[in-house]
Scaffold this motif. Structure first.
Motif, PDB file in Angstrom:
ATOM      1  N   ALA A   1       0.860  -1.188   0.000  1.00  0.00           N
ATOM      2  CA  ALA A   1       0.000   0.000   0.000  1.00  0.00           C
ATOM      3  C   ALA A   1       0.889   1.229   0.000  1.00  0.00           C
ATOM      4  CB  ALA A   1      -0.890  -0.008   1.237  1.00  0.00           C
ATOM      5  N   LEU A   2       0.354   2.332  -0.540  1.00  0.00           N
ATOM      6  CA  LEU A   2       1.137   3.561  -0.528  1.00  0.00           C
ATOM      7  C   LEU A   2       0.246   4.782  -0.539  1.00  0.00           C
ATOM      8  CD1 LEU A   2       1.535   5.506  -3.303  1.00  0.00           C
ATOM      9  CD2 LEU A   2       2.424   3.392  -4.162  1.00  0.00           C
ATOM     10  N   VAL A   3       0.800   5.879  -0.033  1.00  0.00           N
ATOM     11  CA  VAL A   3       0.242   7.223  -0.140  1.00  0.00           C
ATOM     12  C   VAL A   3       1.418   8.116  -0.487  1.00  0.00           C
ATOM     13  CG1 VAL A   3      -0.895   9.131   1.051  1.00  0.00           C
ATOM     14  CG2 VAL A   3      -1.562   6.775   1.561  1.00  0.00           C
ATOM     15  N   ASN A   4       1.282   8.895  -1.561  1.00  0.00           N
ATOM     16  CA  ASN A   4       2.348   9.778  -2.019  1.00  0.00           C
ATOM     17  C   ASN A   4       1.764  11.172  -2.186  1.00  0.00           C
ATOM     18  OD1 ASN A   4       3.969  11.125  -4.374  1.00  0.00           O
ATOM     19  ND2 ASN A   4       5.307   9.558  -3.521  1.00  0.00           N
ATOM     20  N   ILE A   5       2.323  12.167  -1.449  1.00  0.00           N
ATOM     21  CA  ILE A   5       1.808  13.538  -1.477  1.00  0.00           C
ATOM     22  C   ILE A   5       2.969  14.516  -1.644  1.00  0.00           C
ATOM     23  CG2 ILE A   5       0.413  15.261  -0.272  1.00  0.00           C
ATOM     24  CD1 ILE A   5      -0.686  12.981   1.458  1.00  0.00           C
ATOM     25  N   PRO A   6       3.283  14.904  -2.884  1.00  0.00           N
ATOM     26  CA  PRO A   6       4.313  15.927  -3.079  1.00  0.00           C
ATOM     27  C   PRO A   6       3.701  17.315  -3.304  1.00  0.00           C
ATOM     28  CG  PRO A   6       3.945  14.782  -5.124  1.00  0.00           C
ATOM     29  CD  PRO A   6       2.985  14.185  -4.110  1.00  0.00           C
ATOM     30  N   LEU A   7       4.430  18.337  -2.958  1.00  0.00           N
ATOM     31  CA  LEU A   7       4.090  19.723  -3.280  1.00  0.00           C
ATOM     32  C   LEU A   7       5.090  20.140  -4.345  1.00  0.00           C
ATOM     33  CD1 LEU A   7       2.410  22.268  -2.668  1.00  0.00           C
ATOM     34  CD2 LEU A   7       4.138  22.862  -0.967  1.00  0.00           C
ATOM     35  N   ILE A   8       4.604  20.414  -5.578  1.00  0.00           N
ATOM     36  CA  ILE A   8       5.465  20.588  -6.746  1.00  0.00           C
ATOM     37  C   ILE A   8       5.262  21.959  -7.385  1.00  0.00           C
ATOM     38  CG2 ILE A   8       5.965  19.725  -9.078  1.00  0.00           C
ATOM     39  CD1 ILE A   8       6.728  17.641  -7.175  1.00  0.00           C
ATOM     40  N   VAL A   9       6.361  22.603  -7.765  1.00  0.00           N
ATOM     41  CA  VAL A   9       6.336  23.811  -8.598  1.00  0.00           C
ATOM     42  C   VAL A   9       6.828  23.387  -9.978  1.00  0.00           C
ATOM     43  CG1 VAL A   9       7.271  26.122  -8.946  1.00  0.00           C
ATOM     44  CG2 VAL A   9       6.758  25.321  -6.624  1.00  0.00           C
ATOM     45  N   ASN A  10       6.000  23.604 -11.011  1.00  0.00           N
ATOM     46  CA  ASN A  10       6.323  23.174 -12.371  1.00  0.00           C
ATOM     47  C   ASN A  10       6.373  24.348 -13.337  1.00  0.00           C
ATOM     48  OD1 ASN A  10       6.664  20.366 -12.356  1.00  0.00           O
ATOM     49  ND2 ASN A  10       4.467  19.995 -12.432  1.00  0.00           N
ATOM     50  N   TYR A  11       7.253  24.229 -14.325  1.00  0.00           N
ATOM     51  CA  TYR A  11       7.222  25.092 -15.503  1.00  0.00           C
ATOM     52  C   TYR A  11       6.485  24.306 -16.580  1.00  0.00           C
ATOM     53  CZ  TYR A  11       8.551  27.517 -19.727  1.00  0.00           C
ATOM     54  OH  TYR A  11       8.506  28.179 -20.933  1.00  0.00           O
ATOM     55  N   ASN A  12       5.404  24.861 -17.109  1.00  0.00           N
ATOM     56  CA  ASN A  12       4.556  24.201 -18.100  1.00  0.00           C
ATOM     57  C   ASN A  12       4.654  24.965 -19.413  1.00  0.00           C
ATOM     58  OD1 ASN A  12       2.767  22.435 -16.133  1.00  0.00           O
ATOM     59  ND2 ASN A  12       2.935  24.466 -15.233  1.00  0.00           N
ATOM     60  N   TYR A  13       4.803  24.232 -20.520  1.00  0.00           N
ATOM     61  CA  TYR A  13       4.898  24.878 -21.826  1.00  0.00           C
ATOM     62  C   TYR A  13       3.992  24.159 -22.821  1.00  0.00           C
ATOM     63  CZ  TYR A  13       6.727  26.962 -26.051  1.00  0.00           C
ATOM     64  OH  TYR A  13       6.831  27.655 -27.229  1.00  0.00           O
ATOM     65  N   GLY A  14       3.278  24.918 -23.636  1.00  0.00           N
ATOM     66  CA  GLY A  14       2.444  24.346 -24.682  1.00  0.00           C
ATOM     67  C   GLY A  14       1.157  23.770 -24.161  1.00  0.00           C
ATOM     68  N   CYS A  15       0.754  22.643 -24.728  1.00  0.00           N
ATOM     69  CA  CYS A  15      -0.519  21.999 -24.396  1.00  0.00           C
ATOM     70  C   CYS A  15      -0.677  21.821 -22.882  1.00  0.00           C
ATOM     71  CB  CYS A  15      -0.576  20.632 -25.077  1.00  0.00           C
ATOM     72  SG  CYS A  15      -2.079  19.721 -24.765  1.00  0.00           S
ATOM     73  N   GLY A  16      -1.826  22.255 -22.361  1.00  0.00           N
ATOM     74  CA  GLY A  16      -2.114  22.084 -20.943  1.00  0.00           C
ATOM     75  C   GLY A  16      -1.470  23.097 -20.019  1.00  0.00           C
ATOM     76  N   SER A  17      -0.672  24.013 -20.563  1.00  0.00           N
ATOM     77  CA  SER A  17      -0.029  24.996 -19.676  1.00  0.00           C
ATOM     78  C   SER A  17      -1.062  25.968 -19.104  1.00  0.00           C
ATOM     79  CB  SER A  17       1.074  25.758 -20.411  1.00  0.00           C
ATOM     80  OG  SER A  17       0.539  26.467 -21.515  1.00  0.00           O
ATOM     81  N   THR A  18      -2.048  26.364 -19.926  1.00  0.00           N
ATOM     82  CA  THR A  18      -3.153  27.208 -19.476  1.00  0.00           C
ATOM     83  C   THR A  18      -4.436  26.674 -20.105  1.00  0.00           C
ATOM     84  OG1 THR A  18      -3.085  28.765 -21.328  1.00  0.00           O
ATOM     85  CG2 THR A  18      -1.633  29.235 -19.460  1.00  0.00           C
ATOM     86  N   ARG A  19      -5.566  27.130 -19.637  1.00  0.00           N
ATOM     87  CA  ARG A  19      -6.848  26.712 -20.217  1.00  0.00           C
ATOM     88  C   ARG A  19      -7.039  27.293 -21.623  1.00  0.00           C
ATOM     89  NH1 ARG A  19      -9.983  23.693 -17.374  1.00  0.00           N
ATOM     90  NH2 ARG A  19      -9.898  23.668 -15.126  1.00  0.00           N
ATOM     91  N   GLN A  20      -6.395  28.410 -21.909  1.00  0.00           N
ATOM     92  CA  GLN A  20      -6.553  29.065 -23.200  1.00  0.00           C
ATOM     93  C   GLN A  20      -5.585  28.530 -24.262  1.00  0.00           C
ATOM     94  OE1 GLN A  20      -6.060  30.877 -20.266  1.00  0.00           O
ATOM     95  NE2 GLN A  20      -8.258  31.076 -19.958  1.00  0.00           N
ATOM     96  N   ASN A  21      -4.552  27.821 -23.874  1.00  0.00           N
ATOM     97  CA  ASN A  21      -3.550  27.356 -24.827  1.00  0.00           C
ATOM     98  C   ASN A  21      -4.153  26.290 -25.736  1.00  0.00           C
ATOM     99  OD1 ASN A  21      -1.266  25.864 -25.982  1.00  0.00           O
ATOM    100  ND2 ASN A  21      -0.042  27.171 -24.657  1.00  0.00           N
ATOM    101  N   GLU A  22      -4.027  26.474 -27.060  1.00  0.00           N
ATOM    102  CA  GLU A  22      -4.608  25.554 -28.024  1.00  0.00           C
ATOM    103  C   GLU A  22      -3.577  24.639 -28.680  1.00  0.00           C
ATOM    104  OE1 GLU A  22      -7.052  27.764 -30.715  1.00  0.00           O
ATOM    105  OE2 GLU A  22      -8.248  28.607 -29.087  1.00  0.00           O
ATOM    106  N   SER A  23      -2.357  24.613 -28.180  1.00  0.00           N
ATOM    107  CA  SER A  23      -1.325  23.720 -28.719  1.00  0.00           C
ATOM    108  C   SER A  23      -1.757  22.270 -28.541  1.00  0.00           C
ATOM    109  CB  SER A  23       0.004  23.928 -27.996  1.00  0.00           C
ATOM    110  OG  SER A  23       0.459  25.239 -28.171  1.00  0.00           O
ATOM    111  N   ARG A  24      -1.271  21.397 -29.396  1.00  0.00           N
ATOM    112  CA  ARG A  24      -1.604  19.974 -29.304  1.00  0.00           C
ATOM    113  C   ARG A  24      -0.510  19.171 -28.613  1.00  0.00           C
ATOM    114  NH1 ARG A  24      -6.579  19.630 -29.283  1.00  0.00           N
ATOM    115  NH2 ARG A  24      -6.676  17.549 -30.120  1.00  0.00           N
ATOM    116  N   PHE A  25       0.623  19.810 -28.311  1.00  0.00           N
ATOM    117  CA  PHE A  25       1.712  19.128 -27.622  1.00  0.00           C
ATOM    118  C   PHE A  25       2.346  20.095 -26.620  1.00  0.00           C
ATOM    119  CE2 PHE A  25       6.145  17.884 -27.052  1.00  0.00           C
ATOM    120  CZ  PHE A  25       5.998  16.556 -26.702  1.00  0.00           C
ATOM    121  N   GLY A  26       2.747  19.567 -25.464  1.00  0.00           N
ATOM    122  CA  GLY A  26       3.402  20.384 -24.449  1.00  0.00           C
ATOM    123  C   GLY A  26       4.242  19.538 -23.523  1.00  0.00           C
ATOM    124  N   PHE A  27       4.960  20.213 -22.662  1.00  0.00           N
ATOM    125  CA  PHE A  27       5.778  19.498 -21.683  1.00  0.00           C
ATOM    126  C   PHE A  27       5.825  20.297 -20.390  1.00  0.00           C
ATOM    127  CE2 PHE A  27       8.685  22.319 -23.877  1.00  0.00           C
ATOM    128  CZ  PHE A  27       9.447  22.858 -22.852  1.00  0.00           C
TER     129      PHE A  27
END
Length: 191
Positions: free
Chosen positions: A87-113
């Motif tokens: 069994a496991l429970v994993n809870i990290p607090l993460i700061v990410n740099y997001n680029y392209g797809c999924g970075s914001t709700r308005q971003n219309e790119s089809r690929f991101g990282f």
């Protein structure tokens, strides 16, 4: 530890004021936990990944997230009469740099990282009927670990709007006495 949970509560309370900047997803995960003095074990589970973008531009964003994962696994071998559970429970607090797809709700790119890091808390237990004592002398190994964590992944747009599939890998190094090495892989659908 109390400060960590206070930060998680604060995170969720702040998301109500940032509804346009709040993004979440859910999916499946697999964690491999290993370290000196105990055998490695693998546990699968479910993950929920909420995050808030604290800074946005046209193609990128800086986010703070708490991807919470829980998991259970069980296996048995009828021929040898052995069984194991974890069994496991994993809870990290993460700061990410997001680029392209999924970075914001308005971003219309089809690929991101994305890539980032933070601090995590990991609780895992492994029980094996066929073991000869384990870490606790009763056939179980328990890890209550905390430490720095890093993650990176890709996002691929699906459907309309900001929906995407996310594939990510993570690594956490335990700072406690277990010095555990915790590797994770997850696949999520972001809403």
């Amino acid at each position: 530890m109390k400060k960590f949970f206070l930060a998680v509560i604060l995170f969720f309370s702040l998301t109500t004021g940032f509804s346009q900047r709040f993004i979440n997803g859910a999916g499946i995960c697999v964690f491999s936990t290993g370290g000196a003095g105990f055998s490695s074990f693998v546990t699968g589970g479910l993950t929920y990944s909420p995050r808030v973008n604290v800074s946005e531009s046209d193609n990128s964003a800086i986010s703070i997230g708490v991807p919470i994962s829980i998991g259970l696994s069980y296996s048995s071998n009828a021929s040898s009469g052995s069984a194991s559970a974890s069994a496991l429970v994993n809870i990290p607090l993460i700061v990410n740099y997001n680029y392209g797809c999924g970075s914001t709700r308005q971003n219309e790119s089809r690929f991101g990282f994305f890539a980032g890091g933070g601090f995590g808390y990991h609780i895992a237990a492994y029980a094996d009927d066929n073991s000869n004592g384990g870490n606790n002398g009763d056939g179980t190994t328990s890890i209550n670990s905390y430490g720095p964590v890093g993650n990176a992944g890709i996002r691929i747009g699906v459907g309309q709007r900001s929906h995407n599939i996310e594939i990510k890998a993570s690594y956490m190094k335990g700072l406690d006495v277990s010095k555990a090495d915790i590797f994770g892989i997850a696949g999520l659908f972001n809403f």
